[in-house]
Design an enzyme around this catalytic site. Sequence first.
Site, PDB file in Angstrom:
ATOM      1  N   HIS A 182       0.802  -1.231   0.000  1.00  0.00           N
ATOM      2  CA  HIS A 182       0.000   0.000   0.000  1.00  0.00           C
ATOM      3  C   HIS A 182       0.835   1.282   0.000  1.00  0.00           C
ATOM      4  O   HIS A 182       0.302   2.374  -0.101  1.00  0.00           O
ATOM      5  CB  HIS A 182      -0.951   0.036   1.203  1.00  0.00           C
TER       6      HIS A 182
HETATM    7  C1  UD1 Z   1      -2.596   5.259   5.707  1.00  0.00           C
HETATM    8  C2  UD1 Z   1      -1.358   5.726   6.468  1.00  0.00           C
HETATM    9  C3  UD1 Z   1      -0.306   4.630   6.461  1.00  0.00           C
HETATM   10  C4  UD1 Z   1      -0.876   3.327   6.969  1.00  0.00           C
HETATM   11  C5  UD1 Z   1      -2.082   2.961   6.112  1.00  0.00           C
HETATM   12  C6  UD1 Z   1      -2.720   1.660   6.502  1.00  0.00           C
HETATM   13  C7  UD1 Z   1      -0.877   8.124   6.388  1.00  0.00           C
HETATM   14  C8  UD1 Z   1      -0.048   9.178   5.756  1.00  0.00           C
HETATM   15  N1  UD1 Z   1      -0.767   6.904   5.844  1.00  0.00           N
HETATM   16  O1  UD1 Z   1      -2.226   5.130   4.349  1.00  0.00           O
HETATM   17  O2  UD1 Z   1       0.756   5.027   7.291  1.00  0.00           O
HETATM   18  O3  UD1 Z   1       0.099   2.318   6.899  1.00  0.00           O
HETATM   19  O4  UD1 Z   1      -3.035   4.020   6.238  1.00  0.00           O
HETATM   20  O5  UD1 Z   1      -3.842   1.403   5.726  1.00  0.00           O
HETATM   21  O6  UD1 Z   1      -1.605   8.399   7.310  1.00  0.00           O
HETATM   22  N2  UD1 Z   1      -9.780   4.432   1.646  1.00  0.00           N
HETATM   23  C9  UD1 Z   1     -10.898   3.641   1.562  1.00  0.00           C
HETATM   24  N3  UD1 Z   1     -11.505   3.284   2.727  1.00  0.00           N
HETATM   25  C10 UD1 Z   1     -11.054   3.680   3.935  1.00  0.00           C
HETATM   26  C11 UD1 Z   1      -9.899   4.491   3.995  1.00  0.00           C
HETATM   27  C12 UD1 Z   1      -9.262   4.841   2.841  1.00  0.00           C
HETATM   28  O7  UD1 Z   1     -11.330   3.251   0.499  1.00  0.00           O
HETATM   29  O8  UD1 Z   1     -11.656   3.340   4.981  1.00  0.00           O
HETATM   30  C13 UD1 Z   1      -9.092   4.857   0.403  1.00  0.00           C
HETATM   31  C14 UD1 Z   1      -9.022   6.356   0.302  1.00  0.00           C
HETATM   32  O9  UD1 Z   1     -10.075   6.849  -0.417  1.00  0.00           O
HETATM   33  C15 UD1 Z   1      -7.687   6.628  -0.345  1.00  0.00           C
HETATM   34  C16 UD1 Z   1      -6.882   5.381  -0.070  1.00  0.00           C
HETATM   35  O10 UD1 Z   1      -7.743   4.396   0.483  1.00  0.00           O
HETATM   36  O11 UD1 Z   1      -7.807   6.786  -1.720  1.00  0.00           O
HETATM   37  C17 UD1 Z   1      -5.751   5.659   0.869  1.00  0.00           C
HETATM   38  O12 UD1 Z   1      -6.183   6.066   2.187  1.00  0.00           O
HETATM   39  P1  UD1 Z   1      -5.320   7.114   3.048  1.00  0.00           P
HETATM   40  O13 UD1 Z   1      -5.870   7.214   4.415  1.00  0.00           O
HETATM   41  O14 UD1 Z   1      -5.147   8.353   2.272  1.00  0.00           O
HETATM   42  O15 UD1 Z   1      -3.878   6.509   3.171  1.00  0.00           O
HETATM   43  P2  UD1 Z   1      -3.350   5.025   3.204  1.00  0.00           P
HETATM   44  O16 UD1 Z   1      -2.656   4.777   1.918  1.00  0.00           O
HETATM   45  O17 UD1 Z   1      -4.416   4.060   3.651  1.00  0.00           O
END
Ligand code: UD1
Length: 373
Positions: free
Chosen positions: A215
């Site tokens: 990820h």
């Molecule tokens: C975040 C953390 C990372 C952690 C990871 C675990 C930061 C900078 N990064 O990264 O350290 O290891 O979480 O998962 O805080 N999304 C969904 N459903 C959700 C949450 C997110 O579909 O419940 C999608 C969002 O729309 C986004 C993507 O997942 O496009 C990434 O989510 P985001 O919270 O931005 O960062 P992660 O890559 O998950």
Amino acid sequence: MTQLKLKLDLIAGARPNFMKIGPIIKAIDQHNESNGVPKIEYRLIHTGQHYDQNMSQSFFEQLNIPHPHINLGAGSGTQAVQTAHIMTGYEKALGEWMPDICIVVGDVTSTMACSIVARKAGIKVAHVEGGIRSGDWSMPEEINRMVTDSITNYFFTTSEEANKNLVKEGHDDKQIFYVGNTMIDSLLGNLNRLQKPGFYDEKLHGDNYLVLTLHRPSNVDDHEKLSQILNLIADAAKDIQVLFPVHPRTRKMMEALPGQYKNMILVEPLPYLEFIYVVSNSIGVITDSGGITEETSVMNIPCITLRTTTERPETIRLGTNELVPDINNAPPLIQQMISGQWKQAQLIPFWEGKAAERIVQTLSQLSIDSDRK
Ligand code: UD1
């Protein structure tokens, strides 16, 4: 003089926060039930950085974490948008309540955002998992760690390396408490209640499989890089199945990829008890997560990390983790993993399930002078 009451805000925002905060809540409840002094009042604040069933709700249900008192509903967005939503939401939530200490865990955007709001409001900040450093400034998590630790009052650390980093950066020994790892508290506390996923018997041919998670923006945000990683792993694993719970960030990118990976079993992100079940029964794990390298080390499951750095060097020194900075070097290691030739894990000091108890005991003994004017 000992305080009679201690008020805490506990912040949790994203998936890897939930298994770190759960044991702290349990330890606070035990402290209060045993009439410990001071009585500890807390609010659990979910920032809403992760919000769906797979990334958030299932962890609360499986780890018996109480329903958050407040959900800031931050949701997805760019780094700045997410940070801004969390900061404005938490500032409003402080309201009249004003805790003595704001407890943040890990290194996600929510960790940094809430620590800034708290400290500016004159509230002390305690950082659980403080002091770990990758030295890689291209990771948003490294910036979150550095910013958070620069304004943290009390550091609860997981490793000798973290202690050394903090001292090197000029923090006072008296602020640093080496307590162990609350993520490992969760792991050890749940090993006897793991759950076999519904697809397990149907999709996997026995226990002869690898687990893959990806990820990190550096691995998944570029189509070419992601495609190269998946092809190399699929080829190197040959007839061994690769179980791949796909993070939402990665899934979005994969939709545009042409590849068909015959030996890969793609599933949704798994709930905690199911994920640990599949890892604990696997031949080994290939990942770019930090937390998973800790869990595999404690379970003595071989682990390959597809990154150039790690903020958790103890998982290489004492655990089962091997860093692979260049994906082209992964195939021989994957073969080695499959053939069962891997280093054995040693015990990592204080990773024995009592970190949260130590945190609560330390908190109850602090004498807190408010910064509030
Ligand atoms: C975040 C953390 C990372 C952690 C990871 C675990 C930061 C900078 N990064 O990264 O350290 O290891 O979480 O998962 O805080 N999304 C969904 N459903 C959700 C949450 C997110 O579909 O419940 C999608 C969002 O729309 C986004 C993507 O997942 O496009 C990434 O989510 P985001 O919270 O931005 O960062 P992660 O890559 O998950």
